[in-house]
Design a protein around this motif. Structure first.
Motif, PDB file in Angstrom:
ATOM      1  N   SER A 111       0.799  -1.224   0.000  1.00 29.12           N
ATOM      2  CA  SER A 111       0.000   0.000   0.000  1.00 29.12           C
ATOM      3  C   SER A 111       0.834   1.276   0.000  1.00 29.12           C
ATOM      4  O   SER A 111       1.942   1.322   0.530  1.00 29.12           O
ATOM      5  N   THR A 112       0.234   2.316  -0.569  1.00 27.40           N
ATOM      6  CA  THR A 112       0.864   3.634  -0.583  1.00 27.40           C
ATOM      7  C   THR A 112       1.027   4.157   0.835  1.00 27.40           C
ATOM      8  O   THR A 112       2.021   4.810   1.152  1.00 27.40           O
ATOM      9  N   ARG A 113       0.073   3.863   1.697  1.00 25.59           N
ATOM     10  CA  ARG A 113       0.159   4.328   3.091  1.00 25.59           C
ATOM     11  C   ARG A 113       1.409   3.776   3.770  1.00 25.59           C
ATOM     12  O   ARG A 113       2.140   4.503   4.449  1.00 25.59           O
ATOM     13  N   LEU A 114       1.688   2.492   3.572  1.00 23.56           N
ATOM     14  CA  LEU A 114       2.884   1.895   4.157  1.00 23.56           C
ATOM     15  C   LEU A 114       4.144   2.477   3.520  1.00 23.56           C
ATOM     16  O   LEU A 114       5.128   2.740   4.210  1.00 23.56           O
ATOM     17  N   ALA A 115       4.099   2.722   2.219  1.00 29.57           N
ATOM     18  CA  ALA A 115       5.248   3.335   1.543  1.00 29.57           C
ATOM     19  C   ALA A 115       5.513   4.733   2.094  1.00 29.57           C
ATOM     20  O   ALA A 115       6.675   5.120   2.268  1.00 29.57           O
ATOM     21  N   LEU A 116       4.478   5.492   2.388  1.00 26.95           N
ATOM     22  CA  LEU A 116       4.650   6.825   2.964  1.00 26.95           C
ATOM     23  C   LEU A 116       5.228   6.745   4.379  1.00 26.95           C
ATOM     24  O   LEU A 116       6.111   7.534   4.730  1.00 26.95           O
ATOM     25  N   ILE A 117       4.727   5.805   5.176  1.00 28.94           N
ATOM     26  CA  ILE A 117       5.253   5.636   6.535  1.00 28.94           C
ATOM     27  C   ILE A 117       6.728   5.266   6.481  1.00 28.94           C
ATOM     28  O   ILE A 117       7.569   5.880   7.156  1.00 28.94           O
ATOM     29  N   ASP A 118       7.070   4.267   5.678  1.00 27.40           N
ATOM     30  CA  ASP A 118       8.456   3.806   5.607  1.00 27.40           C
ATOM     31  C   ASP A 118       9.363   4.836   4.924  1.00 27.40           C
ATOM     32  O   ASP A 118      10.503   5.053   5.345  1.00 27.40           O
ATOM     33  N   GLY A 119       8.869   5.492   3.875  1.00 32.40           N
ATOM     34  CA  GLY A 119       9.651   6.533   3.218  1.00 32.40           C
ATOM     35  C   GLY A 119       9.927   7.692   4.161  1.00 32.40           C
ATOM     36  O   GLY A 119      11.039   8.231   4.202  1.00 32.40           O
ATOM     37  N   GLY A 120       8.937   8.067   4.951  1.00 35.36           N
ATOM     38  CA  GLY A 120       9.124   9.118   5.948  1.00 35.36           C
ATOM     39  C   GLY A 120      10.150   8.734   6.988  1.00 35.36           C
ATOM     40  O   GLY A 120      10.957   9.568   7.424  1.00 35.36           O
ATOM     41  N   PHE A 121      10.125   7.454   7.369  1.00 32.31           N
ATOM     42  CA  PHE A 121      11.138   6.994   8.322  1.00 32.31           C
ATOM     43  C   PHE A 121      12.539   7.167   7.754  1.00 32.31           C
ATOM     44  O   PHE A 121      13.428   7.691   8.421  1.00 32.31           O
ATOM     45  N   TRP A 122      12.745   6.724   6.514  1.00 29.40           N
ATOM     46  CA  TRP A 122      14.092   6.783   5.948  1.00 29.40           C
ATOM     47  C   TRP A 122      14.582   8.214   5.782  1.00 29.40           C
ATOM     48  O   TRP A 122      15.750   8.502   6.030  1.00 29.40           O
ATOM     49  N   LEU A 123      13.693   9.115   5.406  1.00 26.58           N
ATOM     50  CA  LEU A 123      14.098  10.517   5.315  1.00 26.58           C
ATOM     51  C   LEU A 123      14.479  11.040   6.704  1.00 26.58           C
ATOM     52  O   LEU A 123      15.521  11.669   6.873  1.00 26.58           O
ATOM     53  N   SER A 124      13.664  10.735   7.700  1.00 29.40           N
ATOM     54  CA  SER A 124      13.957  11.176   9.074  1.00 29.40           C
ATOM     55  C   SER A 124      15.243  10.547   9.599  1.00 29.40           C
ATOM     56  O   SER A 124      16.050  11.217  10.257  1.00 29.40           O
ATOM     57  N   ALA A 125      15.441   9.266   9.331  1.00 25.75           N
ATOM     58  CA  ALA A 125      16.641   8.578   9.805  1.00 25.75           C
ATOM     59  C   ALA A 125      17.899   9.166   9.172  1.00 25.75           C
ATOM     60  O   ALA A 125      18.893   9.415   9.863  1.00 25.75           O
ATOM     61  N   TYR A 126      17.862   9.402   7.865  1.00 23.31           N
ATOM     62  CA  TYR A 126      19.039   9.955   7.196  1.00 23.31           C
ATOM     63  C   TYR A 126      19.310  11.391   7.647  1.00 23.31           C
ATOM     64  O   TYR A 126      20.464  11.787   7.801  1.00 23.31           O
ATOM     65  N   LEU A 127      18.258  12.168   7.850  1.00 25.94           N
ATOM     66  CA  LEU A 127      18.459  13.529   8.357  1.00 25.94           C
ATOM     67  C   LEU A 127      19.012  13.511   9.780  1.00 25.94           C
ATOM     68  O   LEU A 127      19.839  14.350  10.134  1.00 25.94           O
ATOM     69  N   SER A 128      18.600  12.543  10.592  1.00 25.99           N
ATOM     70  CA  SER A 128      19.155  12.434  11.946  1.00 25.99           C
ATOM     71  C   SER A 128      20.631  12.042  11.890  1.00 25.99           C
ATOM     72  O   SER A 128      21.435  12.516  12.702  1.00 25.99           O
ATOM     73  N   MET A 129      21.003  11.217  10.923  1.00 23.90           N
ATOM     74  CA  MET A 129      22.414  10.884  10.756  1.00 23.90           C
ATOM     75  C   MET A 129      23.198  12.125  10.317  1.00 23.90           C
ATOM     76  O   MET A 129      24.299  12.381  10.808  1.00 23.90           O
ATOM     77  N   GLY A 130      22.623  12.901   9.403  1.00 27.32           N
ATOM     78  CA  GLY A 130      23.263  14.149   8.990  1.00 27.32           C
ATOM     79  C   GLY A 130      23.433  15.096  10.172  1.00 27.32           C
ATOM     80  O   GLY A 130      24.467  15.749  10.305  1.00 27.32           O
ATOM     81  N   LEU A 131      22.429  15.140  11.050  1.00 24.69           N
ATOM     82  CA  LEU A 131      22.519  15.974  12.243  1.00 24.69           C
ATOM     83  C   LEU A 131      23.656  15.510  13.157  1.00 24.69           C
ATOM     84  O   LEU A 131      24.409  16.330  13.692  1.00 24.69           O
ATOM     85  N   ALA A 132      23.812  14.207  13.312  1.00 23.43           N
ATOM     86  CA  ALA A 132      24.914  13.687  14.139  1.00 23.43           C
ATOM     87  C   ALA A 132      26.261  14.111  13.576  1.00 23.43           C
ATOM     88  O   ALA A 132      27.146  14.547  14.333  1.00 23.43           O
ATOM     89  N   PHE A 133      26.427  14.005  12.266  1.00 22.09           N
ATOM     90  CA  PHE A 133      27.689  14.438  11.644  1.00 22.09           C
ATOM     91  C   PHE A 133      27.890  15.945  11.802  1.00 22.09           C
ATOM     92  O   PHE A 133      29.004  16.404  12.035  1.00 22.09           O
ATOM     93  N   PHE A 134      26.815  16.703  11.668  1.00 24.82           N
ATOM     94  CA  PHE A 134      26.893  18.157  11.838  1.00 24.82           C
ATOM     95  C   PHE A 134      27.343  18.516  13.255  1.00 24.82           C
ATOM     96  O   PHE A 134      28.237  19.328  13.446  1.00 24.82           O
ATOM     97  N   LEU A 135      26.711  17.886  14.241  1.00 28.72           N
ATOM     98  CA  LEU A 135      27.019  18.220  15.629  1.00 28.72           C
ATOM     99  C   LEU A 135      28.425  17.779  16.039  1.00 28.72           C
ATOM    100  O   LEU A 135      29.048  18.409  16.887  1.00 28.72           O
TER     101      LEU A 135
END
Length: 136
Positions: free
Chosen positions: A110-134
């Motif tokens: 389902s598209t709903r699951l793809a949105l949930i999982d896609g949102g997770f990956w964007l958030s996870a990668y941005l959190s990794m970028g934040l760790a490198f930034f800090l």
């Protein structure tokens, strides 16, 4: 090329695991289970094994991200700090999420699951970028 910041790599993995715990727990855990239902994808027989595999695979991603930031160089990143987020988010948006959606489309998930999982990956990668930034 500068050296890889290994402390930032480890912290990035931990940050992404924290995002995962929140994302698939209180934020979207119930919504995800509504889509996959009891049984099938909803059953985790060994949460410890799942976490270990997730951490190992995130370590691969964070290591590559650390290498990427080392190639850009500390001097450039000090002046253009937004590159941490542009590059980490860009990896998610340009590579991870499209790969996920292609797989989900082929499997008719389902598209709903793809949105949930896609949102997770964007958030996870941005959190990794934040760790490198800090820690950069």
């Amino acid at each position: 090329m500068g050296p890889v910041n290994w402390l930032a790599v480890v912290i990035a993995v931990l940050a992404a695991l924290a995002v995962s715990a929140a994302w698939y727990g209180p934020l979207f855990g119930r919504a995800r289970l509504e889509v996959v239902g009891p049984g099938g994808l909803g059953i985790r027989r060994s949460p410890g094994r799942t976490t270990a595999i997730t951490a190992a695979l995130l370590l691969v991603s964070a290591t590559m991200m650390g290498h990427m930031f080392a190639r850009v160089g500390a001097d450039t990143l000090a002046v253009k700090w937004w590159l941490y987020f542009m590059m980490s988010g860009g990896l998610a948006i340009a590579f991870v999420i499209p790969s996920l959606w292609i797989s989900y489309t082929q499997q008719r998930i389902s598209t709903r699951l793809a949105l949930i999982d896609g949102g997770f990956w964007l958030s996870a990668y941005l959190s990794m970028g934040l760790a490198f930034f800090l820690l950069g």
